[in-house]
Design a protein around this motif. Structure first.
Motif, short mmCIF file in Angstrom:
data_model
loop_
_atom_site.label_atom_id
_atom_site.label_comp_id
_atom_site.label_asym_id
_atom_site.label_seq_id
_atom_site.Cartn_x
_atom_site.Cartn_y
_atom_site.Cartn_z
N SER A 1 109.51 -21.39 -8.94
CA SER A 1 108.82 -21.21 -7.67
C SER A 1 107.86 -22.37 -7.46
CB SER A 1 108.04 -19.89 -7.62
OG SER A 1 106.80 -20.00 -8.29
N LEU A 2 107.32 -22.44 -6.26
CA LEU A 2 106.28 -23.41 -5.95
C LEU A 2 104.94 -22.81 -6.36
CD1 LEU A 2 107.33 -24.81 -2.46
CD2 LEU A 2 106.80 -26.18 -4.47
N LEU A 3 104.58 -23.00 -7.61
CA LEU A 3 103.29 -22.48 -8.08
C LEU A 3 102.15 -23.10 -7.28
CD1 LEU A 3 103.94 -22.55 -11.92
CD2 LEU A 3 103.79 -20.51 -10.47
N PRO A 4 101.07 -22.35 -7.02
CA PRO A 4 100.72 -21.08 -7.67
C PRO A 4 101.34 -19.84 -7.06
CG PRO A 4 98.94 -21.78 -6.25
CD PRO A 4 99.96 -22.89 -6.21
N SER A 5 102.27 -19.97 -6.12
CA SER A 5 102.94 -18.79 -5.57
C SER A 5 103.95 -18.23 -6.57
CB SER A 5 103.67 -19.15 -4.28
OG SER A 5 102.77 -19.58 -3.28
N ILE B 1 110.90 -22.22 -0.75
CA ILE B 1 110.97 -21.86 -2.15
C ILE B 1 111.03 -23.16 -2.93
CG2 ILE B 1 112.03 -19.61 -1.79
CD1 ILE B 1 114.74 -20.87 -2.33
N GLY B 2 110.94 -23.08 -4.25
CA GLY B 2 110.95 -24.34 -4.98
C GLY B 2 110.89 -24.16 -6.48
N ASN B 3 110.51 -25.24 -7.13
CA ASN B 3 110.46 -25.31 -8.58
C ASN B 3 109.23 -26.11 -8.98
OD1 ASN B 3 111.75 -25.26 -11.35
ND2 ASN B 3 111.64 -27.45 -11.02
N THR B 4 108.61 -25.72 -10.09
CA THR B 4 107.43 -26.41 -10.60
C THR B 4 107.59 -26.67 -12.10
OG1 THR B 4 105.99 -25.28 -9.00
CG2 THR B 4 104.92 -26.33 -10.90
N ILE B 5 107.37 -27.90 -12.51
CA ILE B 5 107.23 -28.21 -13.94
C ILE B 5 105.75 -28.43 -14.18
CG2 ILE B 5 107.77 -29.80 -15.82
CD1 ILE B 5 110.46 -30.31 -14.51
N HIS B 6 105.19 -27.66 -15.10
CA HIS B 6 103.74 -27.69 -15.30
C HIS B 6 103.39 -27.71 -16.77
CE1 HIS B 6 103.43 -23.37 -16.52
NE2 HIS B 6 104.50 -23.25 -15.75
N ILE B 7 102.17 -28.15 -17.04
CA ILE B 7 101.63 -28.04 -18.39
C ILE B 7 101.43 -26.56 -18.70
CG2 ILE B 7 99.69 -28.64 -19.90
CD1 ILE B 7 99.08 -30.94 -17.96
N VAL C 1 103.06 -30.92 -12.83
CA VAL C 1 103.41 -32.32 -13.03
C VAL C 1 104.41 -32.76 -11.96
CG1 VAL C 1 104.26 -34.06 -14.65
CG2 VAL C 1 103.11 -32.01 -15.52
N MET C 2 105.33 -31.86 -11.62
CA MET C 2 106.38 -32.18 -10.66
C MET C 2 106.76 -30.91 -9.91
SD MET C 2 110.17 -33.75 -11.45
CE MET C 2 111.11 -34.54 -10.14
N GLN C 3 107.03 -31.04 -8.62
CA GLN C 3 107.48 -29.91 -7.84
C GLN C 3 108.62 -30.32 -6.89
OE1 GLN C 3 103.56 -28.47 -6.25
NE2 GLN C 3 104.09 -26.59 -7.33
N SER C 4 109.46 -29.35 -6.60
CA SER C 4 110.48 -29.54 -5.57
C SER C 4 110.42 -28.36 -4.62
CB SER C 4 111.88 -29.64 -6.19
OG SER C 4 112.28 -28.38 -6.72
N CYS C 5 110.92 -28.55 -3.41
CA CYS C 5 110.91 -27.44 -2.45
C CYS C 5 112.20 -27.42 -1.65
CB CYS C 5 109.69 -27.53 -1.53
SG CYS C 5 109.65 -28.96 -0.44
N LEU C 6 112.46 -26.25 -1.09
CA LEU C 6 113.69 -26.03 -0.34
C LEU C 6 113.37 -25.08 0.81
CD1 LEU C 6 116.83 -26.56 -0.52
CD2 LEU C 6 116.97 -24.37 -1.72
N PRO C 7 113.66 -25.46 2.06
CA PRO C 7 113.37 -24.56 3.17
C PRO C 7 114.32 -23.37 3.18
CG PRO C 7 114.53 -26.51 3.95
CD PRO C 7 114.23 -26.74 2.50
N VAL C 8 113.79 -22.24 3.63
CA VAL C 8 114.59 -21.01 3.72
C VAL C 8 114.85 -20.72 5.21
CG1 VAL C 8 114.74 -18.56 3.17
CG2 VAL C 8 113.51 -20.12 1.62
N PRO C 9 116.06 -20.94 5.69
CA PRO C 9 116.35 -20.65 7.11
C PRO C 9 116.37 -19.15 7.37
CG PRO C 9 118.35 -21.28 5.95
CD PRO C 9 117.24 -21.46 4.97
N TYR C 10 116.25 -18.77 8.64
CA TYR C 10 116.30 -17.36 8.98
C TYR C 10 117.63 -16.73 8.58
CZ TYR C 10 112.06 -18.11 11.70
OH TYR C 10 110.78 -18.41 12.08
N GLU C 11 118.69 -17.46 8.80
CA GLU C 11 120.00 -16.98 8.40
C GLU C 11 120.46 -17.79 7.19
OE1 GLU C 11 122.72 -17.09 11.64
OE2 GLU C 11 121.46 -15.86 12.96
N TYR C 12 120.61 -17.14 6.08
CA TYR C 12 120.99 -17.82 4.85
C TYR C 12 121.88 -16.92 4.03
CZ TYR C 12 117.53 -14.78 2.67
OH TYR C 12 116.84 -13.67 2.25
N LYS C 13 122.65 -17.54 3.15
CA LYS C 13 123.43 -16.80 2.17
C LYS C 13 122.70 -16.89 0.84
CE LYS C 13 127.88 -17.55 4.45
NZ LYS C 13 129.26 -18.10 4.33
N LYS C 14 122.32 -15.77 0.32
CA LYS C 14 121.45 -15.72 -0.85
C LYS C 14 122.01 -16.50 -2.03
CE LYS C 14 118.95 -12.42 -3.76
NZ LYS C 14 118.69 -10.97 -4.02
#
Length: 233
Positions: free
Chosen positions: A103-107, A138-144, A155-168
């Motif tokens: 996830s995108l910490l701190p979320s 949504i996203g990903n976090t690499i952290h200490i 240390v590093m984060q990535s993110c990805l938008p969540v459209p209203y209509e998506y396939k899980k």
């Protein structure tokens, strides 16, 4: 730089990443807390497999400390790992233990009571909690890793938008690809001595920030274009 991975997940992500020789060559060992698929995968790629056994948290952390010291690992990267590192272990290896979190910490940290979604889903169901919450990114976090749960400095984060209509399933797969890319890029930075840790922050030396979905930006072209589908082909 001697880097070990620690995981007790199903093995799919480990296999996906280790298929890439440029990542595989930077990894000296794979550790689990039991004999599992991850160790078989490591062996199949010619990588040392190690077990930190322990029924209790104390026993596990003591066994892991012994492995770290005996094999003189400089860094430990955790992903898909379900056990907690003790305060004593983290004090002994301060600034050398990292975790990849879905996830995108701190979320959405993996602890009960972090938000209302943990009343509905298990705390470790990170992706599902974010979707249930209605997160638009949504996203990903690499952290200490520190003594908090998923509260160490990113240390590093990535993110990805969540459209209203998506396939899980498709959305989860895209996030899986992002996490693999982050893990591989992070391991290269770590191996090259470019992760600089101070008391209050962690930075990547000579990093750039010119990609919207990754911060810092991916550098290796083979990582930027990486997908499991492309690799299988």
């Amino acid at each position: 730089m001697k880097i070990a991975l620690i995981t007790n997940a199903g093995g799919g992500q480990l296999q996906t990443c280790l298929l890439e020789e440029k990542f595989r060559s930077r990894i000296q060992a794979v550790i689990s807390d039991k004999d599992d698929k991850n160790l078989e995968i490591a062996k199949s790629h010619g990588i040392q497999s190690l077990v930190a056994r322990g029924e209790t948290s104390s026993e596990f952390n003591e066994a892991l400390s012994t492995l770290m010291n005996e094999h003189k690992f400089d860094a430990l990267i955790s992903f898909g790992f379900t056990r907690l590192f003790s305060a004593a272990f983290l004090a002994s290896f301060k600034g050398t233990v990292f975790n990849s979190h879905f996830s995108l910490l701190p979320s959405f940290p993996g602890k009960r009571g972090a938000d209302w979604t943990t009343n509905v889903l298990p705390p470790k169901a990170i992706f599902e909690r974010a979707i249930l919450y209605g997160a638009r990114f949504i996203g990903n976090t690499i952290h200490i890793v520190d003594q908090s749960i998923d509260g160490g400095r990113p240390v590093m984060q990535s993110c990805l938008p969540v459209p209203y209509e998506y396939k899980k399933n498709e959305l989860r797969h895209e996030l899986f690809i992002q996490e693999c890319r982050c893990l591989m890029q992070f391991a290269l930075w770590l191996s090259d001595g470019r992760i600089l840790i101070s008391e209050n922050e962690a930075v990547v030396a000579n990093a750039s920030f010119d990609q919207g979905w990754y911060s810092p930006a991916l550098e290796e072209e083979w990582i930027k274009s990486f997908t499991p589908v492309n690799r299988a082909a």
